[in-house]
Structures are given as C-alpha cells and as structure tokens.
Scaffold this active site. Structure first.
Site, PDB file in Angstrom:
ATOM      1  N   PRO A   1       0.813  -1.206   0.000  1.00  0.00           N
ATOM      2  CG  PRO A   1      -0.390  -1.334   1.973  1.00  0.00           C
ATOM      3  CD  PRO A   1       0.675  -1.983   1.219  1.00  0.00           C
TER       4      PRO A   1
ATOM      5  CE  LYS B   1       4.349   5.720   1.469  1.00  0.00           C
ATOM      6  NZ  LYS B   1       5.635   4.996   1.507  1.00  0.00           N
TER       7      LYS B   1
ATOM      8  CG  HIS C   1      -1.066 -14.057   8.125  1.00  0.00           C
ATOM      9  ND1 HIS C   1       0.075 -14.210   8.877  1.00  0.00           N
ATOM     10  CD2 HIS C   1      -0.992 -14.985   7.146  1.00  0.00           C
ATOM     11  CE1 HIS C   1       0.806 -15.191   8.372  1.00  0.00           C
ATOM     12  NE2 HIS C   1       0.184 -15.684   7.325  1.00  0.00           N
TER      13      HIS C   1
ATOM     14  NE  ARG D   1       7.077 -10.495   4.160  1.00  0.00           N
ATOM     15  CZ  ARG D   1       6.554 -11.507   3.498  1.00  0.00           C
ATOM     16  NH1 ARG D   1       5.576 -12.218   4.019  1.00  0.00           N
ATOM     17  NH2 ARG D   1       6.984 -11.813   2.294  1.00  0.00           N
TER      18      ARG D   1
ATOM     19  NE  ARG E   1      13.482   0.594   0.908  1.00  0.00           N
ATOM     20  CZ  ARG E   1      14.048  -0.169   1.834  1.00  0.00           C
ATOM     21  NH1 ARG E   1      14.795  -1.194   1.490  1.00  0.00           N
ATOM     22  NH2 ARG E   1      13.885   0.091   3.101  1.00  0.00           N
TER      23      ARG E   1
END
Length: 272
Positions: A2, A58, A91, A110, A262
């Site tokens: 996201p 975010k 999860h 995660r 990255r």
DNA sequence: AGTGCGACCCGAACGC
DNA sequence: TGCGTTCGGGTCGCAC
C-alpha cells in the site's frame, strides 16, 4: 504494497462500510501491533464508534469522539469487513467487532503494520503525522520548496523521493514511476536537481497519484486493498517491476539496480 | 546534521 | 522431494 493511492482507496472504502457502527469489543491477537497501551486501547474503543476516516500520507486516521486511531499498513496490511462467524484467519491480528455482528479485521502477513490510539489534542504533536511533508498535488509542494529540501543533499534523488518528510506518500512503486515520467536518472544527486526537474517531479507526482487513485491503486504481488477492491494502476506502470522488458517509449531494456537497498527500475535511455 | 544500516517479520524464491 | 538460506520492503532508531 500500500502506498498513498492504496491507502486512499482503503479510506474511501472503509468510510462507506463502518462509520457510526458501535463497537462491541476489540480483540488483539498480536500485541506488538499496538504502540499505545493495549488495555487502554481495548477499553477506549469499546462502545465507541468511528465518526470519520481521514488520511495523512500513508497514515490512516480513524476519528473517534475524543481520540484518533492511527493506522499504518506498511507493506501488507489490509482491512476486511466480515461476518463474526467467519473463522479467524492466521494473519488477522486486530479485530473490531460491531454490534451488528460484523467484524472489521486487520490482516497483515508480515506483521509490519502499526496502530496507535491518541487523544485528539495529541495529533498535531504526533511525531509520525507531524513530520509528513506535502503530498503530491498539494499547493505547498512547489519547485522552490523541493530545491530547498534537495540543497546540499548528496543522496540519490530516488532516495529523497522516498523521504516522507519531503514528499508524503510516495513509496517505491511511485518513486520509480515519477522519475521515469520526469526523465530523471534515479542516481542523480539531490543537490544537482534543477528547478525544471523539480517542477517536473511536482507535475509527474500529482498526475501519477491522481491517476492511481482513480484506478484504486496498484496491485502488486500480495496486495489487494480491502473488501475485494483491486487496484488497476498496475496496467499503467512504465518501469516498476518491468526489469528486462522494453521501455514503452524507446524500447530500451528496463534496468533494475539497488539504490540504498531498494529496487530501482529505470530506462537508461529515457532517464540519462 | 547528514548519512548508512540493522531490526522488525515471514512467505516466496532459490540453492543444493 | 525436502531442507536450509536469502530476499524484500516502510519506518524507526542507533552509530558514525
């Protein structure tokens, strides 16, 4: 994963589904997910209700009567609305049960996502929220603002685009896409970015984020936003995850190289 | 102050 | 086949 467009899609979708529903109880199956006191978290949410859902970068900001629930989805966080009889999945870590026998369930493979419950007055002092820079498309995001932030920076522009205190909301996908659209080499040092390039970053980021939001975000790998909404921006990606494929403009092979650890996808010909 | 990097996680991909 | 290892990714916090 996201990013700002995905988070905005989640915000809008959840707003339609859970506003003003009274919370019967909250179950927390993974306590480290909650940054504030867990018992207080449960007690304050019981018999409370979400009256609005806002967003900063975010971060999702669930508004309660006297508090805000801050939620960051990190890479794989998702919210699902389910009936209470549906079995709890592996999860699902935080479950808000409403009086109408539905659950809002936070699912995160995660376990990287975080939630924090703060008093309303504490929002402007909250470190994570307060340090966010301007979002793509916001008026304050000007070429002079960016040049001020990039000045004396020896870091690659790609790294600077991921710095949420400069521009709020860009993650790896959109940073790669914005640099392609701006025809800027991702390795270029911040200090050498010109005013024209800064202007191009502003225009590209606003355009790309607006488009991604219209399409509900980007679905990459495991991420599907809440409640069955699937992002369709993936079809419009120019470089991200397109290593060894041809550039859609000049047909040069797209490269993938690490910058600060990255994955950075770019066209060596369009982004000299 | 600016910069770099490990930690947090665990499923998927990879190596043998 | 099956085991062990490596990798990724947003953010924080610590080290230099």
């Amino acid at each position: 994963m996201p990013e700002i467009a995905e988070v905005e899609t989640v915000r809008k979708t959840l707003k339609k589904q859970i506003l003003n529903k009274k919370i019967k109880c909250v179950k927390i199956l993974y306590e480290k997910m909650i940054e504030s006191d867990v018992e207080e978290f449960k007690a304050l949410l019981k018999d409370n209700q979400f009256i609005d859902i806002k967003r900063r970068g975010k971060w999702l900001i669930f508004e309660l009567e006297n508090h805000y629930l801050l939620s960051h989805l990190r890479m794989e966080g998702k919210f699902f609305l389910k009936n209470i009889n549906e079995p709890i999945e592996k999860h699902e870590h935080v479950i808000f049960t409403f009086h109408d026998d539905t659950d809002l369930r936070y699912h995160d493979t995660r376990k990287f996502g975080r939630m924090n419950l703060i008093k309303k007055a504490e929002l402007s002092m909250n470190k994570a929220i307060q340090k966010q820079g301007y979002e793509p498309g916001e008026e304050g995001l000007t070429a002079d603002y960016l040049l001020g932030k990039f000045k004396n920076k020896n870091l690659a522009i790609k790294t600077l685009l991921l710095d949420q205190t400069i521009i709020s909301g860009l993650g790896n996908i959109y940073a790669n896409e914005v640099l392609f659209s701006s025809k800027i080499n991702p390795f270029k040092k911040g200090s050498s970015i010109t005013k024209q390039e800064a202007q191009s970053i502003i225009e590209s980021s606003a355009k790309i984020i607006k488009r991604a939001m219209e399409l509900g975000g980007t679905t990459i790998k495991s991420y599907t936003s809440s409640l069955g909404v699937t992002g369709r921006f993936q079809q419009e990606l120019m470089v991200h995850k397109r290593e060894k494929e041809e550039c859609k403009i000049c047909h040069t092979k797209i490269l993938n190289e690490k910058i600060n650890g990255r994955s950075t996808y770019y066209c060596p010909s369009c982004q000299k």
